[in-house]
Design a protein around this motif. Structure first.
Motif, PDB file in Angstrom:
ATOM      1  N   GLU A  34      40.578  44.974  45.309  1.00  0.00           N
ATOM      2  CA  GLU A  34      41.990  44.285  45.151  1.00  0.00           C
ATOM      3  C   GLU A  34      42.477  44.371  43.633  1.00  0.00           C
ATOM      4  N   GLU A  35      41.408  44.099  42.810  1.00  0.00           N
ATOM      5  CA  GLU A  35      41.615  44.121  41.332  1.00  0.00           C
ATOM      6  C   GLU A  35      42.100  45.729  40.767  1.00  0.00           C
ATOM      7  N   GLU A  37      43.864  47.649  42.706  1.00  0.00           N
ATOM      8  CA  GLU A  37      45.295  47.820  43.216  1.00  0.00           C
ATOM      9  C   GLU A  37      46.061  47.320  42.221  1.00  0.00           C
ATOM     10  N   GLN A  38      45.643  45.904  41.984  1.00  0.00           N
ATOM     11  CA  GLN A  38      46.682  45.196  40.847  1.00  0.00           C
ATOM     12  C   GLN A  38      46.742  45.876  39.709  1.00  0.00           C
ATOM     13  N   GLU A  39      45.616  46.476  38.994  1.00  0.00           N
ATOM     14  CA  GLU A  39      45.761  47.221  37.968  1.00  0.00           C
ATOM     15  C   GLU A  39      46.468  48.538  38.126  1.00  0.00           C
ATOM     16  N   GLN A  42      50.195  47.449  38.157  1.00  0.00           N
ATOM     17  CA  GLN A  42      50.590  47.232  36.944  1.00  0.00           C
ATOM     18  C   GLN A  42      50.718  48.105  36.071  1.00  0.00           C
TER      19      GLN A  42
END
Length: 554
Positions: A34-35, A37-39, A42
């Motif tokens: 998840e991290e 994917e968020q990175e 962004q």
């Protein structure tokens, strides 16, 4: 229990442990996924934003000097690449490309400081783009000439540059300017005409000038004028003029917001053009005492949030400011003010020597609230004769720490107070916007030791590495003199020669304070509170000022 049953239970426990470990690893992997994917999302947004900003708006061939260049204009920069002809040997010439930023901070070789202008009179030959370049802490004006014989091509570039530069909201278009003609050597008007006005004109900035005629003139004008017409306020003068305008801006904001009790942040930023003798505030936000650098920061719209202090006595506001000195700093300024007929440098030297010759401690109660972000005082020493306790008057906030004792000097500074005479600042352990002030309390000591402490401000670091010096990061300070005195220039020689003899004063008179270089006499205790990011100044924070001191003499 039989061995087979024990083995079975052990296998079950091992299986449960493995299952938990597997679930834990699975949860960890899921979180990491998840991290990531968020990175990635962004990063994609950032790339798209960068791609939009770096999308070429215009491209054309211009001559820079005698060479032709391929010039590219994006929303953030102007780039020119030499068109490299082949040499007789068939090898291409290697020439360096150039870059001028049109937005943001100065990161490359320069930044566009004004709109482009076509040549006036006759055929349109090209566009002149006014820029600035960084030389250390100084900003210098420069001009980039783009030559092209096509009037239509040039006009397109000119209009596009104007449109792009006008889109930067932080850049001012209309300024209220105050000039103090009496500052320092009365050079403020000359500095404005020679160094400031031409740059404002090139940047198409309209100005409304007030030349102050007396102390308090700027304050009275600020209370009455329509500030919503302007994009900013500019002060051409010394620290006294700057202090008056900063005080006026906050007072006007309180008046407009109908908030007499609570300080209100002004809407308009203040630009400071140095024209005084020390220019402490200007050095703190620019690093140099250079009117061109200060003007270019205004033109480019470089903004810096800055902490301020309020000074109150008996519940009444005395003024807003950045720094205050009680004791030695206040008394030396009071002596200097009584010799206004002297040249400024001689007046300061006289007051310094005279105050050192009659050096006496102040007997007072010093209370302070440690700043919430503070990691504690930098030097844990306290004089043995000081009584340290917790003040019960906490005013509903954090408890106060109170020291009762003799002090030669007490300084409260919400900015570093950089100057050519103190390149690292009078308060090097604070910054412009850290939400706290530096409290520097110099306890009673010999004259020679006190002079050593003063000399280190200009010659080296270590001015606080004395047993009689305390420093704290504070959010509030209260100074309560043990007795109020009748202090005069002709002090009685019968007061005693002992360095431990405090100054005794008669009832009803006032103590001299040095608040932002201005003499303020206050007869009662003073409460100082720090207000984070209360005002906006044009400029960029620096760690150290450019020094012009060749020696450190006292």
């Amino acid at each position: 229990m039989s061995e087979p049953e024990e083995d079975l239970q052990e296998e079950q426990r091992d299986s449960t442990k493995k299952k938990k470990k597997k679930e834990k690893r699975s949860g960890k992997k899921k979180k990491q996924k998840e991290e990531r994917e968020q990175e990635e999302a962004q990063q994609q947004v950032d790339e798209e934003e960068e791609e939009r900003s770096e999308c070429v708006v215009l491209r054309g061939i211009f001559k820079l000097g005698k060479k032709s260049h391929d010039v590219l204009l994006t929303r953030t920069r102007l780039t020119w690449i030499p068109i490299t002809p082949e040499t007789p040997t068939g090898e291409p010439c290697v020439l360096q490309p150039g870059v001028v930023l049109t937005a943001g901070r100065v990161r490359g070789e320069g930044e566009a400081a004004a709109s482009g202008r076509p040549a006036v009179g006759g055929a349109v030959l090209g566009v002149a783009l006014f820029c600035c370049r960084r030389r250390g802490r100084r900003l210098e004006e420069d001009t980039l000439h783009l030559h092209n014989a096509s009037a239509e091509h040039t006009q397109t570039w000119y209009n596009t540059l104007k449109e792009l530069l006008a889109g930067f909201s932080s850049r001012p278009r209309y300024l209220k300017v105050f000039i103090n003609p009496s500052s320092h050597k009365k050079e403020a008007v000359h500095i404005y005409r020679e160094h400031v006005a031409p740059l404002f004109k090139m940047a198409d900035i309209r100005i409304d000038i007030t030349v102050t005629e007396r102390k308090g003139h700027a304050l009275s004008v600020m209370k009455e004028c329509k500030l919503d017409e302007y994009d900013g306020v500019v002060c051409v003068g010394g620290d006294g003029s700057v202090a008056e305008l900063c005080h006026a801006l906050v007072l006007r904001a309180q008046l407009d917001a109908d908030s007499p009790e609570k300080p209100v942040k002004p809407v308009l930023p203040l630009g400071i053009i140095p024209a005084g003798s020390t220019d402490v505030v200007s050095c703190s936000v620019h690093g140099v005492r250079d009117p061109v650098t200060a003007t270019l920061h205004i033109v480019l719209g470089h903004l810096q949030q800055v902490d301020m202090c309020s000074f109150l006595s008996q519940g009444q506001l005395v003024r807003f400011g950045f720094s205050a000195m009680f004791g030695f700093g206040g008394r030396s300024l009071a002596r200097a003010e009584k010799k206004r007929w002297m040249p400024s440098s001689r007046r300061r030297e006289y007051a310094l020597v005279k105050t050192l010759a009659r050096l006496r401690p102040e007997d007072c109660q010093l209370s302070f609230q440690p700043a919430k972000t503070s990691t504690g005082n930098l030097f844990e020493h306290r004089d043995e004769d000081q009584d340290v306790k917790q003040d019960p008057e906490s005013e509903g906030e954090e408890s106060w720490t109170t020291n009762q004792g003799l002090y030669l000097s007490i300084s409260i500074m919400s900015i570093p107070c950089l100057s050519p005479h103190a390149p690292r600042g009078l308060a090097p352990n604070t910054s412009l916007a850290n939400g706290s002030a530096a409290l520097i309390a110099v306890g009673n000591t010999s004259r020679s030791e006190f002079i050593k402490h003063l000399k280190r401000y200009s010659s080296s670091s270590g001015q606080f590495s004395f047993s009689f010096v305390e420093t704290h990061a504070v959010s509030a300070v209260r100074i309560r003199p043990s007795s109020l005195i009748n202090w005069s220039e002709e002090e009685s020689e019968e007061e005693g020669d002992s360095k431990t003899t405090p100054i005794i004063q008669s009832e009803g008179a006032a103590f001299p304070w040095n608040i932002d270089g201005e003499l303020v006499e206050i007869a009662n205790e003073v409460l100082v509170r720090v207000h984070p990011r209360l005002i906006t100044l044009y400029g960029e924070e620096v760690d150290e000022a450019e020094s012009t001191v060749s020696c450190s003499c006292i």
